[in-house]
Design a protein around this motif. Structure first.
Motif, mmCIF file in Angstrom:
data_model
loop_
_atom_site.group_PDB
_atom_site.id
_atom_site.type_symbol
_atom_site.label_atom_id
_atom_site.label_comp_id
_atom_site.label_asym_id
_atom_site.label_seq_id
_atom_site.Cartn_x
_atom_site.Cartn_y
_atom_site.Cartn_z
ATOM 1 N N PHE A 177 0.812 -1.215 0.000
ATOM 2 C CA PHE A 177 0.000 0.000 0.000
ATOM 3 C C PHE A 177 0.848 1.270 0.000
ATOM 4 O O PHE A 177 0.316 2.359 -0.166
ATOM 5 N N HIS A 190 -6.259 1.244 4.320
ATOM 6 C CA HIS A 190 -6.697 1.024 2.943
ATOM 7 C C HIS A 190 -6.968 -0.436 2.610
ATOM 8 O O HIS A 190 -7.304 -0.751 1.472
ATOM 9 N N SER A 216 -11.344 -0.309 5.077
ATOM 10 C CA SER A 216 -12.420 0.214 4.235
ATOM 11 C C SER A 216 -13.774 0.283 4.936
ATOM 12 O O SER A 216 -14.524 1.250 4.733
#
Length: 332
Positions: free
Chosen positions: A27, A206, A212
């Motif tokens: 990420f 993320h 999320s």
């Protein structure tokens, strides 16, 4: 003699598809990694987004003491077996003094090799350790390119393209968030949504299974969600030294620096940590003690409960912020 001089060359020249687990430093470096391998003519296969089955598979492969993010990583590695010629698992210790990463990032190649010893996956790796072994990032990737059969010149070109692509991606995301914050901050006070900074490692906030759902909850509450990792990294890193001269972890430094830099432009801070993250256990406690005058909610996500039960805490936090926005509990 550099440690790089001892490494074999072109041992992965036959590898055509490179698997990258969608976890941990993916990420932070996903654009860089994909660009580097594609510049060298390889096909990149990224594991699917996290879900409950990914975590269950990773937890089964890990010891209990591993953090949630590490368990997810092993689940992603498992999902790539048989789908690629080799798995990319870099060993990244640090980018220099006060720019270190958690020790699990340094140990990843060994962890993967020993966890999947029966399957014997081919592991592509590179070592980055500027502070101790004096292996700079550029030299590590050039050596990696040569392991894949490229010349030094080709490897250097691929690395340069990868760095540019990652820098452009980071700059674009930072500019987009900065523009959003400016637009929201200019709105009339009565119409302006709450500006909430999600301060967490990017592989937590993320991740589709871990972070999320929290982002979706906050957006459903009509708040303006900001991300610490989408602030200018260099600016945040420099700002972090106002908080600590000795903090060794670069990502935690960037989180702290972002909080300090955006302090006057946000209404609240949500710290999110994957249990039992060592660096977060120290820095988040220090933040709670030292950041005054700004509401902070600290959340810890673990393998057992996931995000269950966190919605109520987020709702309560947002309600408190809205009371404060309207002048406090004494507002008429």
């Amino acid at each position: 003699m550099s440690p790089l001089d001892l490494k074999a060359q072109a041992e992965f020249a036959d590898v055509q598809t490179v698997g990258i687990p969608r976890a941990l430093l993916y990420f932070r470096y996903k654009t860089m990694w994909r660009t580097f391998f594609e510049e060298l003519g390889r096909t990149v296969v990224v594991s699917d987004k996290s879900d409950r089955s990914t975590l269950e598979a990773g937890a089964h492969l890990s010891i209990d003491e591993c953090c949630l993010a590490s368990k997810l990583y092993m689940g992603h590695v498992a999902s790539l077996l048989g789908k690629c010629d080799a798995i990319f698992a870099p060993s990244i210790d640090n980018l220099g003094n006060f720019k270190g990463f958690c020790t699990k990032f340094q140990a990843l190649p060994d962890l993967v090799a020993n966890t999947f010893i029966a399957q014997r996956p081919r592991i592509i790796s590179c070592e980055i350790d500027r502070a101790d072994s004096h292996i700079k990032e550029q030299e590590a990737y050039i050596d990696l390119g040569q392991k894949l059969g490229a010349t030094r010149k080709e490897s250097k070109k691929a690395y340069a393209a990868a760095v540019r692509a990652q820098a452009n991606s980071d700059e674009k995301r930072a500019r987009k968030q900065e523009d959003l914050l400016k637009r929201v901050s200019k709105m009339p006070e009565g119409e302006r949504p709450l500006r909430i900074l999600l301060a967490a490692h990017p592989y937590v906030v993320h991740d589709d299974f871990v972070g999320s759902p929290l982002v979706d909850m906050l957006k459903e509450m009509e708040t303006c969600v900001l991300f610490a990792d989408r602030h200018n990294h260099e600016k945040a890193l420099e700002k972090s030294f106002e908080f600590s001269d000795t903090l060794p972890w670069i990502v935690n430094r960037e989180i702290i620096g972002t909080i300090l830099d955006l302090y006057d432009q946000i209404d609240g801070i949500v710290l999110v940590s994957a249990f039992p993250c060592g660096p977060d256990s120290m820095t988040n406690d220090a933040l709670m003690r030292c950041i005054k005058g700004k509401p902070i909610l600290s959340l810890t996500v673990d393998a057992q409960s996931g995000t269950a039960g966190l919605e109520t805490r987020l709702e309560s936090f947002v309600d408190i912020l809205r009371y404060q926005q309207r002048g406090g509990y004494l507002h008429e």
